[in-house]
Write an enzyme that holds these catalytic residues in place. Structure first.
Site, mmCIF file in Angstrom:
data_model
loop_
_atom_site.group_PDB
_atom_site.id
_atom_site.type_symbol
_atom_site.label_atom_id
_atom_site.label_comp_id
_atom_site.label_asym_id
_atom_site.label_seq_id
_atom_site.Cartn_x
_atom_site.Cartn_y
_atom_site.Cartn_z
ATOM 1 N N GLU A 44 6.048 -6.782 6.106
ATOM 2 C CA GLU A 44 5.591 -5.752 5.263
ATOM 3 C C GLU A 44 6.340 -4.484 4.764
ATOM 4 O OE1 GLU A 44 1.978 -3.558 6.655
ATOM 5 O OE2 GLU A 44 2.777 -3.772 8.590
ATOM 6 N N LYS A 88 4.895 -6.200 10.985
ATOM 7 C CA LYS A 88 5.653 -5.213 10.615
ATOM 8 C C LYS A 88 6.760 -5.468 9.783
ATOM 9 C CE LYS A 88 3.341 -3.175 11.206
ATOM 10 N NZ LYS A 88 1.951 -2.599 11.494
ATOM 11 N N ASN A 114 -12.838 3.351 -7.984
ATOM 12 C CA ASN A 114 -12.174 2.418 -7.226
ATOM 13 C C ASN A 114 -13.232 1.496 -6.894
ATOM 14 O OD1 ASN A 114 -10.458 4.538 -6.687
ATOM 15 N ND2 ASN A 114 -11.243 5.020 -4.587
ATOM 16 N N GLY A 115 -12.629 0.367 -6.617
ATOM 17 C CA GLY A 115 -13.707 -0.601 -6.503
ATOM 18 C C GLY A 115 -13.493 -1.898 -7.142
#
Ligand code: F6R
Length: 600
Positions: free
Chosen positions: A484, A481, A99-100
Site C-alpha cells: 500500500e 503494508k 460524502n457517500g
C-alpha cells in the site's frame, strides 16, 4: 475517504475551512474544494490534487463568514476539477458538498431532471439539482432539501448553502459520518472532530436520516418528518498535539514509534485498582453466552482479527470465525445458535463492516466493536465497545492501531478465559510490559530496517512474506503494508502453501521475507526458505531470540510465543516505511487509498 467541513460565524471562513480540510487529508482524497458566500454571492475554488494546490487557487482577497469545503475520493467520475466538489445547481443558486454514494442517482436523473444539463459525472450533482427543482416549484429551501433527502437511496453526509441566504448551512446525514461543532458566535460542520478541533471541542452527534439547520448562533436538528430533536453535545477528548507530526518526517514513523506508549496506555486503561485486567462485565457475559464468535473486519483490522481468533480460541476456548466484512454481508455463512459479532475497526466508520452490523442487529444478534474512535458509527451502533486508546492514527497505513487491536483482543481473551476458570498461559499485564520494552528495542534499530529495505527492496518488482501459524497472519499484514505504501507487488503466504503454485513466481533475486517466531514450526519454515532459495530467492529471515540460526537477518527480542505478532510486525512496518521512502512515495498518503473507507 471524502471529508466535509463547514463554518458559519463572524470570522473569515476561508482559513478555517482550509485548515479543516488539511486535518482531513489523512482520510485520503484526490481533489478538494471550498465554496464561500458573502454579499457578492458564492465563490467556488476547487482543484484536482492536494490541499496545497487548493490553497494556491483561493483568492486571498475574498472574505466570507460562511463556507463549506470538501475533499473528494473519486467514486462516480474520474478525479478532476469538474467532478470535484462543491457542485452547483443549474442556476448556481445552491452549492453542495457530499460524502457517500447515491445509489439511485441515475433513476432520479431520469425521473426528475431530464431537462437539466448536468455539468459533472458525479452522483452528487443530482442532489443539488433536485433541491433547486423543488425550490423552483415553490417549496421553502428547508422543505426542498427535506423532500430531496426522502428520495435518496444510499449514503450521504451533506452540506448545502443557498446564494439567497448566507446565514444558513443545511446539513444532513445517512450512513456517512458527520458532526456539528458548537462555538460561541459560530458553528461548524465536520466529518470528524479532528478537523475542527482548531475552533471547538464541543460536538453534537448526528444520526442517520437527520437534517440540521446550522446558523451562527443556533443549531436545529430535525428528523425527516420535520420534528425537532434535542441532543446534548459532548466534548471531544482529543489533544490537538496528538494530531501534529512534531519533529517526525511522517506520521507513519511517529505512529510506529508510539507503539510502546500505546501498549502501556492500554494496560493502564484496562487495569482495575488491584492491577488486574478488567473489562466491562456485560462484555464478559456476552462472550460467555456465545457459542461462536464471528469477527468482522477489513484490511489490517481483518489481519488483527486472524490473530485475535488464536487468542480467543487458545485462551478462552470459544470457537471463532474471521470474515472480511465486504464479503460477509452478501455471502453469509450458516450462523450458530448464539453468535456474538465482534467488529474490529480503527476508524469505526468502515461502511463494509457497518452494513454487516446493520444486518446482524436486524437478526437480533449481539455485537461488540473494538475501535480507536469513541462515538464512531460502529461504536454507537454495537451493543458494546472496547476502545484501543491508540490516539489518532493519521497515516493511511495502519500501524499502532493494529498492535493496539492485538493487545485489546488479548485482554478480551484473557479476561474471558479467567471468567471461565481457564488456565491462562501467562500474566498478560507483565507480558504486555515485555512487549512494550521489546518494541522500544526495535524502535532503536531503525538503521537495520532501513538497510534491509535498501538491500532487498530498492529495485524489486515483487516480494513475498512467508510464515507459519501465527507468523503467516503477520506476513499478510507485512505484504499489505509494503504494497500500500511502496506499490511493490507483495503477497503474504503460509510457508507450506507457496509450493502449491506461487513458487513459480520466484526468480533470481526475488525477496522473500520469512518470519520465524514459533518454536513448533521453526524447522519447517526454514525448510520453506530453502525451497525458495533453491529457486534463486533472496531470503530475509526475521526470527525470535532463542529460535535464531546463522544467517538470520534480524533477531527480535523474545516475547511469549502467542504475543509475537505484536513484535514481529514492527520490523515489517519499518521495512515497508523505508522501502516507500527509497522509492520516493508519499508515505502518509499513498495513491488511491483512503483512511476511513465510508463507501461500500
Ligand atoms: C491498511 C489499512 C486498511 C484498514 C481498512 C479497515 O493499512 O489501514 O486496510 O485496516 O481499511 O479500516 P478500519 O480499521 O478503520 O475499519
Amino acid at each position: 475517504m471524502c471529508g466535509i467541513v463547514g463554518y458559519i460565524g463572524y470570522n473569515d471562513s476561508k482559513e478555517i475551512l482550509l485548515k479543516g480540510l488539511e486535518k482531513l487529508e489523512y482520510r485520503g482524497y484526490d481533489s478538494a474544494g471550498i465554496a464561500v458566500i458573502n454579499n457578492d454571492g458564492v465563490q467556488i475554488f476547487k482543484e484536482k490534487g492536494r490541499i496545497a494546490d487548493l490553497r494556491e487557487a483561493v483568492d486571498p482577497k475574498v472574505e466570507a463568514q460562511t463556507g463549506i469545503g470538501h475533499t473528494r475520493w473519486a467514486t462516480h467520475g474520474v478525479p478532476s476539477r469538474t467532478n470535484s466538489h462543491p457542485h452547483q445547481s443549474a442556476s448556481e443558486r445552491f452549492t453542495l458538498v457530499h460524502n457517500g454514494v447515491i445509489e439511485n442517482y441515475d433513476i432520479l436523473k431520469r425521473e426528475y431532471l431530464q431537462n437539466v444539463e448536468m455539468k459533472s459525472e458525479t452522483d452528487t450533482e443530482v442532489i443539488v439539482q433536485l433541491v433547486e427543482l423543488f425550490a423552483n416549484e415553490g417549496l421553502q429551501v428547508e422543505d426542498a432539501f427535506r423532500k430531496t433527502l426522502t428520495l435518496l437511496h444510499g449514503s450521504y453526509a451533506l452540506a448545502l448553502i443557498d446564494e439567497q441566504d448566507k446565514e444558513t448551512i443545511y446539513v444532513a446525514k445517512n450512513k456517512s459520518p458527520l458532526l456539528v461543532g458548537l462555538g460561541f458566535g459560530f458553528n461548524v460542520v465536520a466529518s470528524d472532530a479532528m478537523a475542527m478541533l482548531q475552533v471547538t471541542d464541543k460536538y453534537v452527534e448526528l444520526m442517520d436520516k437527520e437534517m440540521v439547520i446550522v446558523k451562527k448562533e443556533e443549531v436545529t436538528i430535525k428528523n425527516l418528518d420535520g420534528e425537532v430533536i434535542n441532543r446534548e453535545p459532548y466534548t471531544a477528548e482529543l489533544d490537538a498535539s496528538d494530531i501534529e507530526k512534531g519533529t517526525y518526517p511522517h506520521y507513519m514513523l511517529k505512529e510506529i514509534d508510539e507503539q510502546p506508549a500505546v501498549m502501556r496506555k492500554i494496560i493502564q486503561n484496562y487495569q482495575d485498582e488491584n492491577g488486574e485486567l478488567e473489562i466491562d462485565s456485560d462484555i464478559v457475559t456476552a462472550m460467555n453466552d456465545a457459542d461462536r464468535i464471528y469477527i468482522i473486519a477489513a484490511g489490517t483490522s481483518y489481519h488483527a482479527g486472524l490473530v485475535g481468533k488464536q487468542f480467543i480460541e487458545r485462551m478462552a476456548q470459544i470457537p471463532v470465525e474471521v470474515h472480511i466484512s465486504s464479503e460477509f454481508g452478501y455471502n453469509m455463512p450458516l450462523l450458530s445458535k448464539k453468535p456474538l459479532f465482534i467488529f474490529i475497526s480503527q476508524s469505526g466508520e468502515t461502511a463494509d463492516s457497518r452494513q454487516v452490523l446493520v444486518q446482524v442487529k436486524e437478526m437480533g444478534h449481539k455485537s461488540l466493536t473494538i475501535t480507536n474512535v469513541p462515538g464512531s458509527t460502529l461504536s454507537r451502533e454495537a451493543d458494546h465497545t472496547m476502545l484501543l486508546y491508540a490516539g489518532p492514527e493519521i497515516a493511511v497505513a495502519s500501524t499502532k492501531a493494529y498492535t493496539a487491536q492485538l493487545a485489546v483482543l488479548a485482554i478480551l481473551a484473557e479476561v474471558t478465559a479467567k471468567s471461565r476458570a481457564m488456565e491462562v498461559p501467562f500474566n498478560l499485564v507483565q507480558e504486555l510490559g515485555i512487549v512494550a520494552n521489546a518494541m522500544e528495542v526495535l524502535r532503536d534499530s531503525k538503521e537495520d530496517f532501513e538497510m534491509i529495505a535498501h538491500e532487498y527492496l530498492s529495485t524489486t518488482r515483487n516480494c513475498f512474506f512467508i510464515g507459519r501459524g501465527i507468523d503467516f497472519y503477520v506476513g499478510l499484514e507485512g505484504a499489505l503494508k509494503l504494497k500500500e505504501i511502496s506499490y511493490i507487488q507483495a503477497e503474504g503466504f503460509a510457508g507450506g502453501e507457496l509450493k502449491h503454485g506461487t513458487i513459480a513466481l520466484i526468480e533470481e533475486g526475488t525477496p522473500v521475507i520469512a518470519l520465524a517466531t514459533q518454536k513448533f514450526v521453526n524447522l519447517s519454515i526454514r525448510g520453506n526458505v530453502k525451497e525458495v532459495v533453491a529457486r534463486g530467492a533472496n531470503p530475509c529471515i526475521i526470527s525470535m531470540d532463542g529460535l535464531n540460526m546463522e544467517d538470520d537477518r534480524f533477531v527480535i527480542p523474545e516475547v511469549h510465543e502467542l504475543l509475537t505478532p505484536l513484535i514481529s510486525v514492527v520490523p515489517v512496518q519499518l521495512i515497508s516505511y523505508y522501502a516507500a521512502l527509497h522509492r520516493d512515495c508519499d508515505v502518509d498518503k499513498p495513491r488511491n487509498l483512503a483512511k476511513s473507507v465510508t463507501v461500500e
